[in-house]
Design an enzyme around this catalytic site. Structure first.
Site, mmCIF file in Angstrom:
data_model
loop_
_atom_site.group_PDB
_atom_site.id
_atom_site.type_symbol
_atom_site.label_atom_id
_atom_site.label_comp_id
_atom_site.label_asym_id
_atom_site.label_seq_id
_atom_site.Cartn_x
_atom_site.Cartn_y
_atom_site.Cartn_z
ATOM 1 N N TYR A 1 0.725 -1.380 -0.054
ATOM 2 C CA TYR A 1 -0.059 -0.030 0.169
ATOM 3 C C TYR A 1 0.833 1.308 -0.188
ATOM 4 O O TYR A 1 0.722 2.296 0.708
ATOM 5 C CB TYR A 1 -0.974 0.011 1.114
ATOM 6 N N ASP B 1 -15.293 -15.581 8.071
ATOM 7 C CA ASP B 1 -13.928 -15.035 7.652
ATOM 8 C C ASP B 1 -13.492 -14.740 9.013
ATOM 9 O O ASP B 1 -13.556 -13.560 9.522
ATOM 10 C CB ASP B 1 -14.093 -14.008 6.733
ATOM 11 N N LYS C 1 -3.715 -15.658 9.636
ATOM 12 C CA LYS C 1 -3.111 -14.762 10.499
ATOM 13 C C LYS C 1 -2.387 -15.458 11.749
ATOM 14 O O LYS C 1 -1.264 -15.674 11.802
ATOM 15 C CB LYS C 1 -4.129 -13.545 11.007
ATOM 16 N N TYR D 1 -13.996 -6.593 4.483
ATOM 17 C CA TYR D 1 -12.877 -6.943 3.836
ATOM 18 C C TYR D 1 -12.439 -8.442 3.922
ATOM 19 O O TYR D 1 -12.622 -8.835 4.918
ATOM 20 C CB TYR D 1 -11.821 -6.055 4.406
#
Length: 427
Positions: A14, A242, A271, A141
């Site tokens: 990003y 998710d 993660k 997201y």
């Protein structure tokens, strides 16, 4: 460390190559601390993008990695199996909702979402129904790969510039009732209407349970999730949760769907699975979904990553889950939530602050204006902390081993940034 080379040739996430952001050289990490090249230490408020829940350089995780690498670092998973993968799947199934019984090991969180979406598509194909759409939530997201981007909010996220190139799905209004607020039944109306209108097209619903992460750090009421489960049952639509950001204790429950006491048809985890040591994820589903997928034209699930079930990653993940199973995480996240509840409300006195919120080991400060990332990052480093804001949000997801001194230092650094907001906010 050659920072000039980094600045001129390495493309960080990003960031723009036209005006690259400065990077801070880390040479080691221990516990909750990141050590800079100049010897300065920073309290990490991000857990390396929410993954390093046990802190850094953990002796048991290190030991697991050392022991496994001497045996084999990798072997293909096609036609071969190994003990670290078997043990990992056994551990996962002992922790997740008990309707889930099949585990597909993947490379990363985004890939686990891709896998989940493909499972749902193959499920309906095997049943002879052409369902190619998904229903999800605005401000959600789900990752940076193409299918994952297609179920990420196309208007209110970092992926809006891809609108028109990605498959178009259905987006219901995001939940408005906060976790600690009184439930408003009308909150589910948009979702219910979308599902009723498009039920024959929708293969699955996919959402982040309780906490919408990178789409806005929104923490919503568990009843919303209960209503979603009921509606999916009523309309015979699969439910994908998710749990990549929320899984493994981050919200104060081992998995966020436990706040609503519901069971999904498919679950994505990643993660924190390896405690932040290396990339690994998993997609879990029911025997019914898996068997239906495999009864279709292909005769199997059509996916197979090269590094699927990497033994080194699986070995570290096993030790990470073993640490979780000592149940210290429950006391740790409860304590962090208490500290956030004591420290964050004082920030509401500043006119720059729109809202503060927290749940488990998640603390969020929402501002009225976006921050200047380069300047505020420099300010935080000077304050001895590592916090990575985005947009109008300054948030913390510290390692579970953080103590009150660490949390206080993080919050004080944020308060000092707000006080100096004239220099650090984008006007």
């Amino acid at each position: 460390m050659n920072l000039d080379f980094d600045l001129n040739h390495i493309w960080h996430p990003y960031t723009s190559t036209l005006s690259p952001l400065p990077c801070y050289p880390i040479v080691s990490a221990q516990g909750v601390y990141l050590k800079l090249e100049n010897g300065k230490t920073l309290v990490d408020g991000m857990s390396s993008w929410w993954a390093a829940i046990h802190g850094y350089n953990h002796p048991l995780l290190n030991q697991a990695a050392h022991e496994q690498i001497d045996k084999m670092s990798h072997v293909m998973f096609g036609g071969i199996t190994h003990q670290p993968a078997i043990e990992l799947c056994e551990r996962l199934l002992s922790l997740v909702p008990n309707n889930l019984s099949k585990v597909f090991l993947a490379d990363s969180g985004s890939v686990s979402v891709e896998v989940a979406l493909k499972m749902a598509l193959q499920y309906w194909q095997a049943k002879g129904e052409n369902r190619s759409q998904f229903l999800t939530l605005k401000h959600g997201y789900h990752g940076d790969t193409f299918a994952a981007m297609s179920v990420t909010d196309p208007d209110n996220s970092m992926h809006k510039l891809y609108k028109g190139f990605l498959p178009e799905h259905h987006f219901a209004d995001s939940p408005q009732t906060g976790f600690w607020q009184t439930w408003q039944p009308s909150d589910i109306d948009s979702f219910a209407a979308k599902l009723d209108m498009h039920q024959s097209e929708i293969a699955a619903v996919i959402l982040e349970p309780i906490v919408q992460g990178a789409g806005g750090m929104r923490i919503y009421h568990p009843e919303y999730l209960r209503q979603v489960r009921k509606l999916c049952d009523r309309y015979n639509v699969l439910l994908i949760v998710d749990e990549i950001a929320t899984g493994f204790g981050r919200t104060g429950k081992l998995f966020a769907c436990e706040h609503a006491n519901i069971q999904p048809d498919i679950m994505c985890v990643g993660k924190a699975l390896t405690g932040g040591y290396m990339t690994l994820a998993a997609t879990l589903t029911t025997k019914h979904v898996a068997d239906t997928v495999c009864s279709g034209e292909a005769g199997c699930f059509m996916h197979g990553p090269t590094f699927m079930a990497n033994p080194l990653a699986c070995a570290v993940a096993n030790q990470s889950l073993a640490l979780l199973q000592t149940n210290q995480w429950q006391q740790q996240t409860r304590q962090i939530e208490t500290w956030f509840a004591q420290l964050l409300p004082k920030l509401n006195q500043y006119e720059e602050v729109k809202d503060t919120r927290w749940l488990g080991a998640i603390g969020v400060i929402e501002l009225h204006k976006p921050v200047d990332i380069a300047l505020i990052q420099q300010h935080f480093v000077a304050q001895g902390v590592w916090i990575r804001p985005f947009g109008k949000l300054i948030y913390m997801m510290p390692p579970f081993i953080s103590n009150r001194k660490h949390i206080t230092q993080l919050v004080n650094a944020i308060e000092s940034a707000i006080i100096q907001s004239d220099n650090l906010l984008v006007h």
